[in-house]
Write an enzyme that holds these catalytic residues in place. Structure first.
Site, short mmCIF file in Angstrom:
data_model
loop_
_atom_site.label_atom_id
_atom_site.label_comp_id
_atom_site.label_asym_id
_atom_site.label_seq_id
_atom_site.Cartn_x
_atom_site.Cartn_y
_atom_site.Cartn_z
N HIS A 13 30.39 47.36 34.06
CA HIS A 13 28.95 47.46 33.78
C HIS A 13 28.60 46.45 32.68
CE1 HIS A 13 28.04 51.47 35.74
NE2 HIS A 13 29.37 51.51 35.69
N TYR B 89 25.84 60.23 31.32
CA TYR B 89 26.78 59.66 32.29
C TYR B 89 26.93 60.64 33.44
CZ TYR B 89 31.21 57.91 34.21
OH TYR B 89 32.19 57.45 35.06
N ASP C 209 24.23 55.72 32.37
CA ASP C 209 24.74 55.36 33.68
C ASP C 209 24.36 56.52 34.60
OD1 ASP C 209 26.13 54.82 35.98
OD2 ASP C 209 28.09 54.69 35.04
#
Length: 256
Positions: free
Chosen positions: A236, A98, A138
């Site tokens: 998301h 992330y 991500d």
């Protein structure tokens, strides 16, 4: 994790025949996840929570016990904000990533670029070991124009800056990693994140921020990569990667 659980995430996970489920921005501490809903049958739960409560963090649900679990790499926010979680199973490495977005300030963008520099070194070192590698996360960046709807208006904004795209070029061209989704699917309109303002998801004005990057030795095993839009667990959506071969086979082969 807590908000998504109320929206049916764990019911959905129980219906997937997944070996690994990687979650980013979990916004939870271990003591907040004691309820059985967060520990689905058949999975071991690995967490890397951020130091700041209600912020950042990563998690991996694994069908097998990892030989090694690494939290963070040689970069401060990867530790303090829980942005990197690595599991090793024999010769297979699964990384839940992330990255910082950089949108809130110039300082945060500088932190993002520092994170990228250190991450490249981490992945380069993994390449030298010859391990099979899946980086699921991500990335908070789009690589090409087809990866976001309004690319012209966002060329000077974090997430589509020239230096970010150049870093992704290095990852694929120099390091050799493969964007699994793009290996099978070309063209625009395939997004994984939408702003919660201005009916962005309804008009599909989105960004493809969530990728599986894999070592080239796994390329011939890519069977399917799906962006799952049917249910809404957050801003998301899940991206599902399916590889040919069972987990034992994949984890005992050389990756590069």
């Amino acid at each position: 994790m807590r908000s998504s659980a109320k929206k049916g995430l764990y019911d959905w996970i129980s219906q997937q025949n997944a070996d690994f489920v990687c979650l980013q921005e979990i916004k939870a501490q271990p003591e907040q996840l004691l309820d059985s809903v967060y520990h689905p049958d058949g999975f071991e739960c690995y967490l890397h929570a951020g130091e700041r409560k209600g912020y950042s963090g990563t998690a991996i649900y694994s069908r097998v016990t990892a030989d090694n679990c690494q939290k963070g790499y040689d970069e401060e926010v990867s530790y303090s904000e829980g942005r990197y979680l690595r599991l090793d199973i024999a010769n297979l490495t699964i990384i839940c990533l992330y990255l910082p977005s950089g949108r809130s300030s110039e300082d945060r963008q500088a932190i993002k670029m520092s994170s990228l520099q250190s991450l490249y070194g981490e992945l380069q070192a993994l390449k030298q070991t010859g391990r099979q590698l899946v980086v699921c996360g991500d990335w908070n960046m789009c690589h090409r124009r087809d990866d976001l709807k309004n690319w012209q208006a966002n060329q000077r904004k974090p997430g589509f800056l020239e230096e970010e795209r150049a870093w992704l070029d290095r990852l694929t061209a120099e390091l050799g990693m493969v964007d699994a989704f793009r290996d099978l699917t070309q063209g625009a309109g395939h997004y994984t994140w939408w702003s919660q303002r201005s009916r962005a998801k309804e008009t599909n004005a989105g960004w493809r921020l969530d990728y599986h990057m894999i070592n080239p030795g796994l390329r011939h095993r890519i069977k399917r990569v799906t962006i799952y839009r049917e249910l809404n667990f957050s801003d998301h959506v899940p991206v599902l990667l399916e590889l040919d071969g069972d987990l034992d086979e994949l984890s005992h082969q050389s990756g590069w």
